[in-house]
Motif scaffolding. Structure first.
Motif, mmCIF file in Angstrom:
data_model
loop_
_atom_site.group_PDB
_atom_site.id
_atom_site.type_symbol
_atom_site.label_atom_id
_atom_site.label_comp_id
_atom_site.label_asym_id
_atom_site.label_seq_id
_atom_site.Cartn_x
_atom_site.Cartn_y
_atom_site.Cartn_z
ATOM 1 N N SER A 355 0.851 -1.206 0.000
ATOM 2 C CA SER A 355 0.000 0.000 0.000
ATOM 3 C C SER A 355 0.881 1.248 0.000
ATOM 4 O O SER A 355 0.950 1.983 0.998
ATOM 5 N N PRO A 356 1.586 1.522 -1.080
ATOM 6 C CA PRO A 356 2.465 2.690 -1.102
ATOM 7 C C PRO A 356 1.673 3.995 -1.152
ATOM 8 O O PRO A 356 0.563 4.053 -1.687
ATOM 9 N N ARG A 357 2.292 5.019 -0.602
ATOM 10 C CA ARG A 357 1.642 6.333 -0.634
ATOM 11 C C ARG A 357 2.727 7.410 -0.594
ATOM 12 O O ARG A 357 3.652 7.355 0.210
ATOM 13 N N VAL A 358 2.582 8.408 -1.491
ATOM 14 C CA VAL A 358 3.506 9.532 -1.560
ATOM 15 C C VAL A 358 2.715 10.813 -1.382
ATOM 16 O O VAL A 358 1.742 11.052 -2.106
ATOM 17 N N GLU A 359 3.116 11.622 -0.435
ATOM 18 C CA GLU A 359 2.391 12.860 -0.139
ATOM 19 C C GLU A 359 3.338 14.046 -0.207
ATOM 20 O O GLU A 359 4.177 14.233 0.673
ATOM 21 N N GLY A 360 3.223 14.818 -1.262
ATOM 22 C CA GLY A 360 3.917 16.104 -1.386
ATOM 23 C C GLY A 360 5.407 16.061 -1.131
ATOM 24 O O GLY A 360 5.951 16.966 -0.489
ATOM 25 N N LEU A 361 6.086 15.035 -1.647
ATOM 26 C CA LEU A 361 7.525 14.938 -1.410
ATOM 27 C C LEU A 361 8.262 15.917 -2.319
ATOM 28 O O LEU A 361 8.018 15.984 -3.525
ATOM 29 N N GLU A 362 9.212 16.633 -1.720
ATOM 30 C CA GLU A 362 10.015 17.577 -2.491
ATOM 31 C C GLU A 362 11.348 17.790 -1.783
ATOM 32 O O GLU A 362 11.389 18.172 -0.621
ATOM 33 N N ILE A 363 12.421 17.480 -2.493
ATOM 34 C CA ILE A 363 13.775 17.756 -2.012
ATOM 35 C C ILE A 363 14.487 18.534 -3.103
ATOM 36 O O ILE A 363 14.607 18.068 -4.242
ATOM 37 N N LEU A 364 14.933 19.740 -2.773
ATOM 38 C CA LEU A 364 15.533 20.624 -3.764
ATOM 39 C C LEU A 364 16.913 21.068 -3.308
ATOM 40 O O LEU A 364 17.134 21.330 -2.118
ATOM 41 N N ALA A 404 -1.441 4.971 -8.694
ATOM 42 C CA ALA A 404 0.010 4.782 -8.625
ATOM 43 C C ALA A 404 0.659 5.943 -7.886
ATOM 44 O O ALA A 404 0.115 7.047 -7.817
ATOM 45 N N GLN A 405 1.837 5.659 -7.344
ATOM 46 C CA GLN A 405 2.652 6.657 -6.660
ATOM 47 C C GLN A 405 3.955 6.799 -7.449
ATOM 48 O O GLN A 405 4.543 5.804 -7.880
ATOM 49 N N THR A 406 4.397 8.044 -7.625
ATOM 50 C CA THR A 406 5.528 8.303 -8.508
ATOM 51 C C THR A 406 6.585 9.142 -7.802
ATOM 52 O O THR A 406 6.265 10.103 -7.084
ATOM 53 N N LEU A 407 7.858 8.751 -8.019
ATOM 54 C CA LEU A 407 9.007 9.546 -7.597
ATOM 55 C C LEU A 407 9.819 9.895 -8.845
ATOM 56 O O LEU A 407 10.011 9.051 -9.723
ATOM 57 N N GLU A 408 10.298 11.140 -8.902
ATOM 58 C CA GLU A 408 11.106 11.565 -10.037
ATOM 59 C C GLU A 408 12.329 12.319 -9.537
ATOM 60 O O GLU A 408 12.221 13.256 -8.747
ATOM 61 N N LEU A 409 13.504 11.879 -10.010
ATOM 62 C CA LEU A 409 14.773 12.523 -9.670
ATOM 63 C C LEU A 409 15.358 13.145 -10.931
ATOM 64 O O LEU A 409 15.474 12.486 -11.966
ATOM 65 N N ARG A 410 15.745 14.405 -10.841
ATOM 66 C CA ARG A 410 16.384 15.110 -11.956
ATOM 67 C C ARG A 410 17.706 15.716 -11.469
ATOM 68 O O ARG A 410 17.723 16.439 -10.478
ATOM 69 N N ARG A 439 7.729 4.085 -10.118
ATOM 70 C CA ARG A 439 6.278 4.055 -9.891
ATOM 71 C C ARG A 439 5.927 2.801 -9.104
ATOM 72 O O ARG A 439 6.408 1.703 -9.422
ATOM 73 N N ALA A 440 5.107 2.990 -8.092
ATOM 74 C CA ALA A 440 4.630 1.875 -7.271
ATOM 75 C C ALA A 440 3.119 1.783 -7.406
ATOM 76 O O ALA A 440 2.399 2.773 -7.191
ATOM 77 N N GLY A 441 2.647 0.589 -7.775
ATOM 78 C CA GLY A 441 1.213 0.424 -7.990
ATOM 79 C C GLY A 441 0.484 -0.187 -6.827
ATOM 80 O O GLY A 441 -0.744 -0.270 -6.830
ATOM 81 N N GLY A 442 1.215 -0.664 -5.803
ATOM 82 C CA GLY A 442 0.547 -1.246 -4.645
ATOM 83 C C GLY A 442 0.256 -2.718 -4.839
ATOM 84 O O GLY A 442 0.597 -3.342 -5.846
ATOM 85 N N SER A 444 0.485 -6.476 -4.953
ATOM 86 C CA SER A 444 1.660 -7.303 -5.201
ATOM 87 C C SER A 444 2.428 -6.859 -6.437
ATOM 88 O O SER A 444 3.341 -7.555 -6.880
ATOM 89 N N ALA A 445 2.042 -5.714 -7.007
ATOM 90 C CA ALA A 445 2.695 -5.238 -8.223
ATOM 91 C C ALA A 445 4.121 -4.773 -7.911
ATOM 92 O O ALA A 445 4.377 -4.151 -6.880
ATOM 93 N N PRO A 446 5.076 -5.083 -8.792
ATOM 94 C CA PRO A 446 6.446 -4.620 -8.555
ATOM 95 C C PRO A 446 6.581 -3.126 -8.798
ATOM 96 O O PRO A 446 5.713 -2.499 -9.420
ATOM 97 N N ILE A 447 7.667 -2.564 -8.334
ATOM 98 C CA ILE A 447 7.985 -1.163 -8.605
ATOM 99 C C ILE A 447 8.619 -1.088 -9.987
ATOM 100 O O ILE A 447 9.583 -1.793 -10.284
ATOM 101 N N SER A 448 8.059 -0.247 -10.827
ATOM 102 C CA SER A 448 8.642 -0.049 -12.154
ATOM 103 C C SER A 448 9.514 1.204 -12.143
ATOM 104 O O SER A 448 9.259 2.146 -11.388
ATOM 105 N N PHE A 449 10.536 1.202 -12.961
ATOM 106 C CA PHE A 449 11.442 2.348 -12.997
ATOM 107 C C PHE A 449 11.958 2.538 -14.413
ATOM 108 O O PHE A 449 11.937 1.628 -15.251
ATOM 109 N N GLU A 450 12.440 3.727 -14.661
ATOM 110 C CA GLU A 450 13.097 4.067 -15.922
ATOM 111 C C GLU A 450 14.101 5.171 -15.647
ATOM 112 O O GLU A 450 13.891 6.009 -14.758
ATOM 113 N N ALA A 451 15.187 5.151 -16.366
ATOM 114 C CA ALA A 451 16.241 6.154 -16.162
ATOM 115 C C ALA A 451 16.896 6.463 -17.492
ATOM 116 O O ALA A 451 17.055 5.586 -18.345
ATOM 117 N N THR A 452 17.276 7.730 -17.661
ATOM 118 C CA THR A 452 17.948 8.174 -18.876
ATOM 119 C C THR A 452 19.149 9.022 -18.498
ATOM 120 O O THR A 452 19.036 9.994 -17.744
#
Length: 876
Positions: A355-364, A404-410, A439-442, A444-452
């Motif tokens: 049961s993933p959950r992301v709430e207003g995460l921001e690191i700058l 889904a819950q999403t994290l993005e690093l730039r 991305r986490a779908g909750g 038993s779904a695995p966490i998917s990721f992509e990077a460039t």
């Protein structure tokens, strides 16, 4: 009258014995004290002479009651020349050991009940010339004669087991560090006073806590540091689990003169109230990491600050993170260091769970420019040394919805200039960036990721390996999933795309991580494919002048532990690979890995007009002395181009069919040649030695020794080796030796070579050529035609691409030729004489006939001339 009972004497005897023992033990202890004190003073006197300052010890006392104890009193490290204070004094040093316990365990257990330094006084004095007495002592210690170097420990040796040692209490009590500035008139004495350090119950399997308290430039204690460690391992090396720091506001400016001049520190204030539970944030730790509180280092002044603006470094935090559970809570996070700022907020819960959950995460991160920060902290400019300048951009954002819950690093380094010596450079504005999403779908779904990763703006040529210049494409894109199933972690790369200077490769892989912390396992399967890979374009060519090549640093041996539990298979399929100007097509490889053992099940390619297969090769990467095997099967390979890859020179033409089977026990380059053994056998079809005319080089010194003008044989420039030249080399001790002679049939005579060739390409090959009768006849202008070939021995030596012919058996060859010439002149058969007479008669008749014909022609010409003159007279 009753008879009086005799008095018992044993109590008296026992008392006398006990008294004698007590006196003896006391005398022994006193003697031991004297011996120890004498020894300590001799050592102190020797050290005093080396350091140029007195070392004194007032007394040494031992005790046996309650355990073996040693007390040393009145220790002093005195003042050096030109100094007015001793550098250190110590009232008392005392150690107490459980002697009976050590004896009872036969030395297997040693308990130090108490180890105390009491009344330690250290004087740090800054001299008028700016140096300190501590610095002078350190310089003297550095000049001391060093003991003989001990034998190097074995690689990958096990850490020492110290589990037999236990320390009940170790402490420094009521110490004082005084700071005296003799370079500044009127400067007052400063001190870190009431310094107490204590460690209790230091033993394997027990948690450790260190407590430090001190009065820093104050009359009462204003600093407290507590460090707690997890239960200690057998090595007694601690793993910190928590840190607590309390520091009341203190002005650090008075301490500035005593810090190293390289720091350039001039003053500032410091206070702290920080609690940190480190958890998995430290190697060997586990559990969540918590940080609360912070510190204020304000008004920091350094030499060379631009504009005189002081530096403020402030941390304010309240955060908690648990990587295992995928949790992150940031109530407060702010770190300011001059123009650089790090801020954070938000919450992530159960990102790796159901049961993933992301709430207003921001690191700058903003304003992080080392060049700009160096204006506030000038020593940073020297530390950075121009390697990096410009603002570094970093941002982490997270949000989620119902699905889904999403994290993005730039990370954006385009505004940054990079100049890392012998590694890379990058100009301002040149692209260098990383973008990663998860991305986490909750459920038993695995966490998917992509990077460039885009590194087109980087210049990697300074590294000396890759020929990548600014603007050349260099990119990596990956996508996949990550999942934890019980004790196992499953990673799958569904897509891996690489752009290497225009060559595009793609692949995929999966890995399963499991086992236990002490016995981890990694199982993997990977594959890579592509249309082409131009290594000549990707890699920098080696310098032609070896003296200009940068010296190679010795590589660190790989440790077997790095491969523990590793097992899997990797496959490669490439349409074209170009290396050293050679195109290899249809490149296929399949490799199995089990820990550090590499087994090549399949490896084949088409190149140099033929094909190569290397299936069966096996080696170990971390066991450099383990046996290995290299196998190769070559068919229809162009010999000249193939050997040019090995020695950068063309040696032999033709096509080669060969089988190579090598073995050895050392992968070290220094030992590789001497340890290599094996066989190389096959045949060269239509081959020729390209270094010159071998037969001509042999015949030339022979013709020069003949007593008459010899005919020259035509020079070919190469040496034909026949239609099919078989060879069989046995390799040992760095030399490939022929197990049977090389034999080539030539018109000039049959050629035979023995000996061998070193792996560096140098030849050592004795040989024989059987000069044919026709060759001898041509060489002597028909004067000799032996009935059988004349053997001539020689030696072929030097580089295979430019060998020299030496030790030609000239004398024996000349003697055989002259013998045949003499035999022909003295004992010619009668038939030969008759034939010579007939030939002479024919030649004489032909000469007379030619004379008669010439006379008739002249008479006819005279008649024609007279007739012509008569006709001309009739018309006059």
């Amino acid at each position: 009258m009753p008879t009086p009972r005799p008095r018992r004497r044993w109590p008296l005897v026992a008392g006398v014995v006990a008294l004698v023992l007590a006196v003896a033990v006391t005398a022994a202890v006193l003697a031991l004290d004297s011996i120890l004190l004498s020894t300590a003073r001799r050592q102190a006197a020797s050290l005093s002479a080396e350091l140029g300052r007195p070392l004194t010890i007032d007394g040494v006392a031992t005790k046996l009651r309650g355990g073996l104890g040693v007390r040393v009193t009145g220790v002093a490290v005195g003042a050096g020349p030109g100094e007015d204070r001793p550098i250190a004094t110590l009232d008392r040093a005392e150690v107490e050991v459980d002697l009976l316990g050590a004896l009872g365990s036969r030395g297997k257990e040693l308990e130090v009940r108490d180890a105390v330094l009491a009344g330690l006084r250290v004087n740090v004095v800054r001299q008028p010339d700016g140096t300190t007495n501590v610095q002078r002592l350190a310089d003297a210690l550095a000049k001391r004669p060093q003991p003989a170097a001990e034998a190097k420990p074995k690689e990958h040796s096990e850490p020492a087991d110290l589990s037999a040692i236990r320390v009940g209490r170790a402490a420094v009590e009521n110490a004082r560090i005084a700071f005296l500035d003799r370079a500044t008139p009127g400067a007052r004495e400063l001190a870190i006073d009431h310094l107490d350090v204590e460690v209790r119950d230091l033993a394997a399997g027990r948690p450790l806590e260190l407590l430090l308290r001190a009065a820093v430039l104050a009359e009462k204690q204003n600093l407290e540091l507590r460090v707690a460690a997890a239960p200690l391992p057998a090595t007694l090396v601690p793993t910190p689990v928590s840190v607590r720091l309390r520091a009341e506001p203190v002005d650090l400016a008075p301490l500035a003169p005593f810090l190293p001049p390289s720091a350039g520190f001039r003053g500032g204030r410091f206070q702290a109230d920080l609690d940190a539970t480190l958890g998995a944030a430290v190697p060997g730790g586990s559990g969540p990491t918590r940080v609360k509180g912070g510190f204020h280092a304000t008004g920091l002044r350094f030499d060379g600050q631009q504009g005189g603006t002081p530096l403020d470094v402030v941390l304010d935090s309240d955060l908690e993170a648990d990587a295992g559970a995928g949790d992150l809570r940031i109530a407060t996070l702010r770190l300011d260091a001059g123009p650089a700022h790090l801020t954070g907020k938000g919450r992530v819960t159960g990102f790796t769970g159901s049961s993933p959950r992301v709430e207003g995460l921001e690191i700058l991160v903003s304003g992080l420019d080392p060049e700009a920060l160096a204006a506030y902290y000038p020593p940073l400019r020297k530390q950075v040394a121009g390697r990096i300048a410009g603002p570094i951009g970093l941002a982490l954002h997270g949000a989620g919805g119902a699905d889904a819950q999403t994290l993005e690093l730039r990370v954006d380094l385009a505004p940054v200039r990079l100049a890392v010596p012998e590694t890379l450079t990058k100009a301002v504005g040149a692209p260098l960036s990383l973008v990663a999403r998860a991305r986490a779908g909750g459920a038993s779904a695995p966490i998917s990721f992509e990077a460039t990763l885009d590194a087109a703006g980087v210049d990697l040529r300074p590294g000396g390996s890759l020929a990548k210049k600014p603007g050349d494409p260099l990119a990596l894109r990956a996508a996949g999933t990550w999942k934890q199933a019980g004790a196992e972690k499953q990673l799958e790369l569904s897509r891996l795309d690489a752009d290497l200077l225009g060559d595009k490769l793609s692949g995929k892989a999966r890995a399963t991580l499991g086992g236990t912390p002490k016995a981890p396992t990694t199982r993997f399967d990977a594959e890579l494919s592509g249309a082409s890979l131009d290594l000549d374009r990707l890699l920098l060519p080696a310098p032609k002048d070896a003296s200009k090549a940068a010296p190679k640093q010795p590589s660190k041996p790989l440790a077997p532990e790095q491969f523990a539990g590793l097992e899997g298979e990797a496959r490669v399929k490439l349409g074209l690979v170009r290396a050293k100007g050679v195109d290899a097509r249809n490149v296929v490889a399949r490799v199995r890995v089990k820990e550090d053992e590499i087994t090549v099940d399949e490896a084949r390619l088409e190149a140099l007009g033929g094909s190569v297969s290397a299936g069966g090769t096996k080696l170990r990467l971390a066991h450099r002395e383990a046996p290995y095997r290299i196998v190769a099967d070559l068919k229809g390979i162009a010999a000249d181009r193939g050997l040019a890859l090995l020695w950068d020179q063309k040696v032999v033409s033709g096509t080669v069919d060969a089988k190579l089977d090598l073995a050895g026990t050392h992968l070290d380059s220094e030992k590789l040649a001497s340890q290599l053994t094996g066989a190389l056998g096959g045949a060269i079809k239509g081959g020729a030695l390209l270094s010159g005319d071998l037969v001509g080089s042999i015949v030339k010194p022979i013709s020069a020794k003949l007593p008459f003008a010899a005919s020259k044989l035509p020079e070919a420039g190469t040496t034909s080796l026949g239609k099919d030249l078989g060879f069989d080399f046995q390799i040992a001790d760095g030399v490939a030796k022929l197990s049977k002679p090389l034999e080539a049939r030539r018109p000039e005579g049959d050629l035979s070579l023995t000996g061998g060739v070193r792996l560096d390409g140098s030849l050592e090959m004795p040989g024989t050529i059987q000069l044919s009768p026709d060759t001898v006849a041509r060489l002597t202008g028909g004067r000799a035609r032996p009935s059988s070939p004349i053997p001539v021995t020689f030696r072929l030596a030097g580089p295979a691409w430019k060998p020299s012919v030496t030790d030609v058996s000239v004398a024996s060859a000349v003697q055989a030729i002259l013998k045949d010439v003499a035999a022909g002149a003295i004992g010619a058969p009668a038939a030969q004489t008759q034939q010579a007479a007939e030939t002479a008669a024919r030649d004489r008749a032909a000469a007379l006939q030619k004379q008669a014909d010439d006379e008739a022609a002249r008479a006819k010409a005279r008649v024609q001339d007279e007739l012509k003159k008569g006709i001309q007279g009739l018309f006059k």
